[in-house]
Design an enzyme around this catalytic site. Structure first.
Site, mmCIF file in Angstrom:
data_model
loop_
_atom_site.group_PDB
_atom_site.id
_atom_site.type_symbol
_atom_site.label_atom_id
_atom_site.label_comp_id
_atom_site.label_asym_id
_atom_site.label_seq_id
_atom_site.Cartn_x
_atom_site.Cartn_y
_atom_site.Cartn_z
ATOM 1 N N HIS A 68 18.658 13.844 27.402
ATOM 2 C CA HIS A 68 17.224 13.637 27.193
ATOM 3 C C HIS A 68 16.798 12.315 27.833
ATOM 4 C CE1 HIS A 68 13.345 13.828 25.514
ATOM 5 N NE2 HIS A 68 13.588 13.712 24.226
ATOM 6 N N HIS A 105 14.447 20.526 35.820
ATOM 7 C CA HIS A 105 13.799 20.342 34.519
ATOM 8 C C HIS A 105 13.681 21.693 33.837
ATOM 9 C CE1 HIS A 105 10.791 19.078 31.545
ATOM 10 N NE2 HIS A 105 11.177 17.852 31.821
ATOM 11 N N ASP A 111 12.907 10.947 35.894
ATOM 12 C CA ASP A 111 13.989 9.962 35.892
ATOM 13 C C ASP A 111 14.506 9.604 37.276
ATOM 14 O OD1 ASP A 111 14.190 9.617 33.109
ATOM 15 O OD2 ASP A 111 15.122 11.584 32.944
#
Ligand code: CMC
Length: 429
Positions: free
Chosen positions: A268, A307, A363
């Site tokens: 996460h 994702h 990210d």
């Protein structure tokens, strides 16, 4: 027969059922009427990891993963990142509307005046080992706040909820900065009410001997944008933890500790750290084709790509990529950026990634900025937790005020042993 129904025929009995469809969903409880014999428990749906189950109705955040759209309360993330501030976005998430000028000023005043933490929390932090992970410290100290504010138990009282919301949004940066100072063995730097929300955070992190810390405006703005981008992301793992823990009617500090713990996991909030590690291991631009070849052969993943919801470019990643260039003009270019850009260029034209709809996620570039700003990698997830606090609180309050919600308590499909009698130890083979 209404068009807004789903017809189910149970081939075990030949019986036919009409299930109402609302907002493109059927209610799992409507399946319970489907039985073979009268004293059957009734049909359930089985959905490990909630792959296709809506656990709530929400008005906070909208994501269209195929189109790469993210909106908070209807406002596109691109507009908020460009024109708003994190504190305004936090207000928006929690109140549903952008504040008037007066409402914003009152909100900013309340947050600014709740940033201090009790000196005993500081003593609690002192008890951690010098190399304690900042996320472990954050989870523990935010949970400890519930003992300092026992009034937080009054979760059905709107005034009390409001106070805890101010405290939590205000104190998370203080706790976070103190974990950082602890790891360096530096004295804690107290909040400065003259500074903005991100400016004060930078002050508590980086102030040394100067009388008044002056944040670099470019870095202050960049951090504020990163906070906006990380503020909420609908029913992700930590938001689901917040709702689930909060559904037992525990105080919000304990529920935030649960959500922060969920964020700590590498699947996460920990992926940005993994991206930096990967870029460091690749080492230089010319090694990128070989690395991609290895990923395609199943020898590891391209971290920061792919994702569960986005099957298109993550809109936050686009904004962060532009932001990185601005930050590097101030901090100097992070040499790992060239490797990241090359990875993206090659991956986006490679059949393996195109076919699987794998694009850069939030990210992919954020860690490069954090590193250039001077953060150690173990602080990256903490930087995620600070802004996500407003999203968690918005999800929590929505859950509490939703008359359909009850304590979260899933069912299971039991596949264990049937009933059997206890055997004394001397008779066990
Ligand atoms: N690199 C290479 N192949 C990948 C990647 C990747 N990053 N992500 C998915 N795939 C492949 C995967 O091997 C599978 O291929 P095949 O169909 O041949 O078996 C296919 O794409 C589907 O993958 P999946 O694992 O079933 O997809 P998922 O929705 O369960 O996983 C994910 C989503 C984010 C966990 C995954 O894409 C991943 O591991 N990405 C790298 C880690 C990462 O960047 N995580 C940050 C997520 S965003 C921030 C947050 O949520 O906190």
């Amino acid at each position: 027969m209404s068009a807004e129904t789903l017809t189910v025929i149970d081939n075990r009995t030949g019986k036919r059922y009409e299930l109402p469809i609302k907002h493109g969903t059927i209610r799992a409880m409507d399946l319970r009427q489907i039985k073979v014999v009268e004293d059957d428990f009734g049909m359930m749906s089985y959905d490990p990891a909630f792959m296709n189950t809506a656990s709530c109705q929400s008005r906070v955040t909208f994501i269209d993963g195929d189109k790469g759209i993210l909106r908070y309360r209807g406002y596109p993330i691109e507009q908020l990142a460009e024109r708003s501030t994190y504190l305004e976005v936090a207000y928006l998430l929690l109140h549903g509307e952008l504040p008037t000028k007066a409402a914003y000023e009152a909100w900013a005043y309340d947050i600014t005046h709740h940033t201090m933490i009790h000196e005993n929390v500081k003593k609690l932090m002192d008890g951690f080992h010098y190399d304690a992970h900042p996320m472990g410290m954050l989870v523990s100290t935010v949970a400890a706040l519930s003992t300092f504010y026992p009034d937080a138990k009054n979760i059905h009282d709107a005034t009390s909820r409001k106070k805890q919301i101010h405290r939590l949004i205000a104190k998370m940066p203080t706790l976070a900065a103190f974990t950082y100072r602890h790891s360096l063995g530096m004295p804690y730097a107290y909040p400065d009410n003259d500074l903005s929300y991100p400016g004060n955070f930078l002050n508590m992190l980086f102030k040394t001997t100067e009388v008044k810390y002056k944040p670099n405006p470019i870095l202050e703005k960049a951090l504020d944008v990163l906070f906006i981008l990380h503020a909420d992301h609908e029913q992700n793992c930590s938001a689901n933890a917040m709702r689930s823990v909060g559904s037992s009617h525990v105080d919000p500090y304990s529920a935030i500790a649960g959500a922060t713990a969920a964020l700590y996991g590498p699947l996460h909030g920990g992926a940005n750290e993994a991206v930096l590690l990967m870029l460091g291991q690749i080492g230089s631009k010319d090694k990128v084709p070989d690395f991609i070849k290895r990923v395609k052969a199943g020898e590891g993943r391209l971290m920061g790509f792919g994702h569960r919801v986005y099957k298109n470019y993550d809109p936050r990643a686009k904004i962060i990529k532009r932001l990185a260039e601005q930050v590097f003009e101030t901090t100097g270019r992070n040499p790992l950026l060239d490797i990241a850009v090359e990875l993206e260029r090659i991956a986006l034209q490679d059949d393996y990634f195109v076919k699987r709809k794998l694009y850069p996620n939030v990210d992919f570039y954020s860690g490069l900025i954090y590193q250039a700003m001077g953060f150690s990698t173990d602080m990256f997830t903490v930087l995620f937790a600070i802004p996500r606090t407003s999203g968690w609180l918005a999800q929590w309050e929505e859950m509490l005020l939703d008359s359909e919600q009850k304590i979260a308590r899933p069912r299971q499909v039991y596949l264990g042993s049937p009933s059997r009698d206890y055997i004394p130890v001397e008779r066990r083979g």
